[in-house]
Design an enzyme around this catalytic site. Structure first.
Site, mmCIF file in Angstrom:
data_model
loop_
_atom_site.group_PDB
_atom_site.id
_atom_site.type_symbol
_atom_site.label_atom_id
_atom_site.label_comp_id
_atom_site.label_asym_id
_atom_site.label_seq_id
_atom_site.Cartn_x
_atom_site.Cartn_y
_atom_site.Cartn_z
ATOM 1 N N LYS A 1 0.816 -1.218 0.000
ATOM 2 C CA LYS A 1 0.000 0.000 0.000
ATOM 3 C C LYS A 1 0.846 1.263 0.000
ATOM 4 O O LYS A 1 0.542 2.218 -0.708
ATOM 5 C CB LYS A 1 -0.936 0.002 1.208
ATOM 6 C CG LYS A 1 -2.102 -0.950 1.009
ATOM 7 C CD LYS A 1 -3.314 -0.524 1.808
ATOM 8 C CE LYS A 1 -3.256 -1.068 3.212
ATOM 9 N NZ LYS A 1 -4.424 -0.723 4.017
ATOM 10 N N HIS B 1 -15.934 -4.269 7.142
ATOM 11 C CA HIS B 1 -15.068 -4.312 5.948
ATOM 12 C C HIS B 1 -15.428 -5.439 4.992
ATOM 13 O O HIS B 1 -14.651 -5.772 4.099
ATOM 14 C CB HIS B 1 -13.591 -4.351 6.340
ATOM 15 C CG HIS B 1 -13.211 -3.185 7.208
ATOM 16 N ND1 HIS B 1 -13.203 -1.889 6.735
ATOM 17 C CD2 HIS B 1 -12.881 -3.108 8.514
ATOM 18 C CE1 HIS B 1 -12.874 -1.073 7.719
ATOM 19 N NE2 HIS B 1 -12.676 -1.780 8.816
ATOM 20 N N ARG C 1 -7.440 -7.920 -9.771
ATOM 21 C CA ARG C 1 -8.199 -9.142 -10.064
ATOM 22 C C ARG C 1 -9.600 -8.776 -10.529
ATOM 23 O O ARG C 1 -10.008 -7.620 -10.457
ATOM 24 C CB ARG C 1 -8.327 -9.980 -8.784
ATOM 25 C CG ARG C 1 -9.026 -9.195 -7.679
ATOM 26 C CD ARG C 1 -9.506 -10.016 -6.527
ATOM 27 N NE ARG C 1 -10.418 -9.241 -5.695
ATOM 28 C CZ ARG C 1 -10.047 -8.392 -4.743
ATOM 29 N NH1 ARG C 1 -8.771 -8.205 -4.484
ATOM 30 N NH2 ARG C 1 -10.947 -7.715 -4.058
HETATM 31 C C1 MV4 Z 1 -9.847 5.521 5.454
HETATM 32 C C2 MV4 Z 1 -11.042 6.023 5.978
HETATM 33 C C3 MV4 Z 1 -11.069 7.360 6.301
HETATM 34 N N1 MV4 Z 1 -9.960 8.134 6.134
HETATM 35 N N2 MV4 Z 1 -8.793 6.323 5.283
HETATM 36 C C4 MV4 Z 1 -11.005 0.914 5.572
HETATM 37 C C5 MV4 Z 1 -10.311 -0.244 4.924
HETATM 38 C C6 MV4 Z 1 -9.513 0.354 3.894
HETATM 39 N N3 MV4 Z 1 -9.016 -0.382 2.838
HETATM 40 C C7 MV4 Z 1 -9.554 1.773 3.955
HETATM 41 N N4 MV4 Z 1 -10.515 2.085 4.955
HETATM 42 C C8 MV4 Z 1 -10.757 3.366 5.281
HETATM 43 N N5 MV4 Z 1 -9.719 4.240 5.096
HETATM 44 C C9 MV4 Z 1 -8.849 7.600 5.621
HETATM 45 N N6 MV4 Z 1 -7.770 8.372 5.471
HETATM 46 C C10 MV4 Z 1 -12.128 5.161 6.131
HETATM 47 C C11 MV4 Z 1 -11.991 3.822 5.798
HETATM 48 C C12 MV4 Z 1 -13.136 2.974 6.011
HETATM 49 C C13 MV4 Z 1 -13.760 2.312 4.961
HETATM 50 C C14 MV4 Z 1 -13.306 2.419 3.650
HETATM 51 C C15 MV4 Z 1 -13.927 1.760 2.625
HETATM 52 C C16 MV4 Z 1 -15.049 0.982 2.898
HETATM 53 C C17 MV4 Z 1 -15.514 0.846 4.171
HETATM 54 C C18 MV4 Z 1 -14.880 1.504 5.220
HETATM 55 C C19 MV4 Z 1 -15.382 1.368 6.499
HETATM 56 C C20 MV4 Z 1 -14.749 2.016 7.525
HETATM 57 C C21 MV4 Z 1 -13.626 2.806 7.281
#
Ligand code: MV4
Length: 508
Positions: free
Chosen positions: A116, A234, A293
């Site tokens: 990442k 998630h 993918r």
């Molecule tokens: C974040 C965010 C808010 N701000 N990054 C959760 C897993 C991931 N791959 C990235 N995620 C998040 N990153 C910043 N800077 C909020 C989330 C997040 C989220 C993102 C996508 C789908 C569902 C989520 C549920 C909670 C938090």
């Protein structure tokens, strides 16, 4: 040119890929573990090879077994599906070393997007917007200075993690040091690496991703977006396209699409891939990561663009050119997917393996059900509990929502528990129906979404799910002049189903 393809996967996705191979006139090979002898993908393939015991670490994850199965059957190409080995560059390379075509991106692109933080740096260099933040900090003091500069709240994330593990929201400076230590130890135990990085927290974001498709000649297009904000811990539960976000205008999506194509080109991407973005409440979007993918939710994109993405992946793997440009990728209407899981909403969504005694699958105009199950099928506890993906297509979102309600109400599964009642409750939530949701929606509405929570029965009246079932039964009985009630067997969806069951059923 290859003429025989091995599908290195199981369940609904293996079935879905095998269907396209058949349409393309290609011969197919399925692989199966001891637990999957009677699985649908085995029956659908021209040939099938047993690759070991039920645990995936002893079967579906063994690269050598899969390559050996190709040797034995004469398959010249491998489609990995999603999960298992699909995003392992070592597997793609091992296929290539064995003289096989990997139906996916180049291993170098998988490596570039695999880390990442490394991907973040490469995207910054390519002019792709990422969330403001820093890659690494030498000390807690440096981290604190950076956090002040970026502004609270901030997010701490595991550099080599995923799925939200090791992720921490930090509201204020005084919480930072302790949160940093906890994030590091969590990252270490979960991923064997304590590297943590810092980003500005995006408040109430939506998860909007862009489907991309590239050939091996440098042509890359996008296939618009999917809104996957409806997630539980998630794990995606519902996906739709177009995004119902008011901010996700055609202009914004075109811009996001251009950025996704730029991201893909920066790593020499070909085949199907997906760029994940966070869309803020104020309309900014930030690249998060790229999934190298085919994704679980690809059918909604197929429905609005009338494209078979698996067929495109095969064509691209054969070395063909895309043969069309961005302006030729058009979309029409609205598509929604519900993931139907063998899990029990009443026990905090614990998996519910076992034999499916009754299965009635919705059908009719605008319905697609990608399934890996049949009546009498045994859902194994060894694998992901996804049993089917119920998709609808309609001219617009209100009609797609209505169609999904109709489809969910037809769906009957007995013998195991499913999340169908959860979906029915979700499609009765006014904010969901309005498209007003973000990634925190399920968590904020969890009480209402449990069985017994409020549901809109379709006529605009909110009532409990139990009352909705009772009403549906009364309506049904009065229309049939005192006919037997429909089978429910603990499933709210079954209780609302118009399908008649043999015998007198119980309502529990
Ligand atoms: C974040 C965010 C808010 N701000 N990054 C959760 C897993 C991931 N791959 C990235 N995620 C998040 N990153 C910043 N800077 C909020 C989330 C997040 C989220 C993102 C996508 C789908 C569902 C989520 C549920 C909670 C938090």
């Amino acid at each position: 040119m290859f003429t025989k393809v091995l599908v290195a996967n199981r369940g609904e996705i293996a079935v879905r890929i095998l269907r396209t191979l058949r349409e393309l006139g290609l011969r197919s090979v399925a692989v199966y573990s001891d637990a999957d002898r009677t699985a649908p993908h085995v029956r659908l393939a021209d040939e099938a090879v047993n690759i070991g015991p039920a645990p995936s670490a002893q079967s579906y994850l063994l690269s050598e077994r899969l390559i050996d199965a190709c040797r034995r059957t004469g398959a010249q190409a491998v489609h990995p599906g999603y999960g298992f080995l699909s995003e392992k560059p070592q597997f793609a390379q091992a296929c290539r070393d064995a003289g096989l075509v990997f139906i996916g991106p180049d291993p170098s692109a998988m490596i570039a997007m695999g880390s990442k933080t490394a991907a973040r740096e490469r995207m910054i260099a390519a002019g792709v917007p990422v969330v403001p933040g820093i890659q690494s900090a030498g000390s807690v003091e440096e981290l604190a200075r950076e956090a002040e500069r970026i502004g609270f709240p901030v997010m701490l994330k595991a550099a080599n993690g995923g799925g939200g593990k090791g992720m921490r929201l930090v509201e204020k400076a005084s919480d930072l040091a302790a949160a940093y230590e906890r994030a590091r130890s969590e990252a270490l135990s979960a991923f064997g690496d304590d590297a943590v990085y810092l980003e500005k927290a995006v408040i109430r974001p939506r998860h909007v991703e862009i489907q991309v498709l590239g050939d091996q000649h440098g042509n890359t297009v996008h296939y618009f977006e999917r809104d996957c904000s409806i997630q539980r811990r998630h794990q995606k539960v519902v996906e739709e396209t177009p995004s119902p976000a008011a901010l996700a205008t055609p202009e914004l999506i075109a811009e996001m699409g251009e950025v996704a194509v730029r991201a893909a080109k920066a790593v020499g991407y070909y085949s199907a891939g997906t760029c994940e973005f966070l869309l803020s409440e104020t309309g900014e979007f930030y690249f998060l990561e790229m999934n190298t993918r085919l994704q679980v939710e690809h059918p909604v994109t197929e429905l609005i663009t009338q494209t078979d993405l698996v067929a495109e992946m095969v064509r691209i793997a054969q070395g063909e050119k895309l043969g069309y440009a961005q302006e030729h990728v058009r979309r029409h209407g609205h598509a929604i997917q519900c993931r139907i899981y063998a899990e029990d909403p009443a026990t905090n969504f614990m998996p519910s393996p076992g034999r499916i005694d009754t299965l009635r699958v919705p059908a009719g105009p605008g319905i697609r059900d990608d399934s890996g199950a049949y009546e009498g099928y045994e859902v194994s506890s060894f694998y992901d509990p996804l049993i089917s993906k119920l998709c609808v297509w309609a001219q617009d979102r209100p009609r797609a929502v209505a169609k999904m309600r109709r489809a969910l109400s037809e769906y009957v599964v007995t013998g195991i528990k499913t999340n169908l009642p959860f979906h029915l409750a979700l499609f009765g939530q006014p904010d969901f129906v309005r498209g007003a949701y973000d990634t925190g929606f399920i968590e904020r509405h969890k009480e209402a979404l449990l069985v017994g929570g409020h549901v809109d029965a379709g006529d605009g009246d909110a009532m409990t799910l139990g009352a909705a079932i009772a009403q549906a039964l009364r309506d049904h009985e009065s229309s049939k002049g005192g006919a037997k009630p429909a089978h429910a067997n603990g499933h709210a969806a079954s209780g609302m189903s118009p399908w008649r069951m043999g015998g007198l059923a119980r309502l529990r």
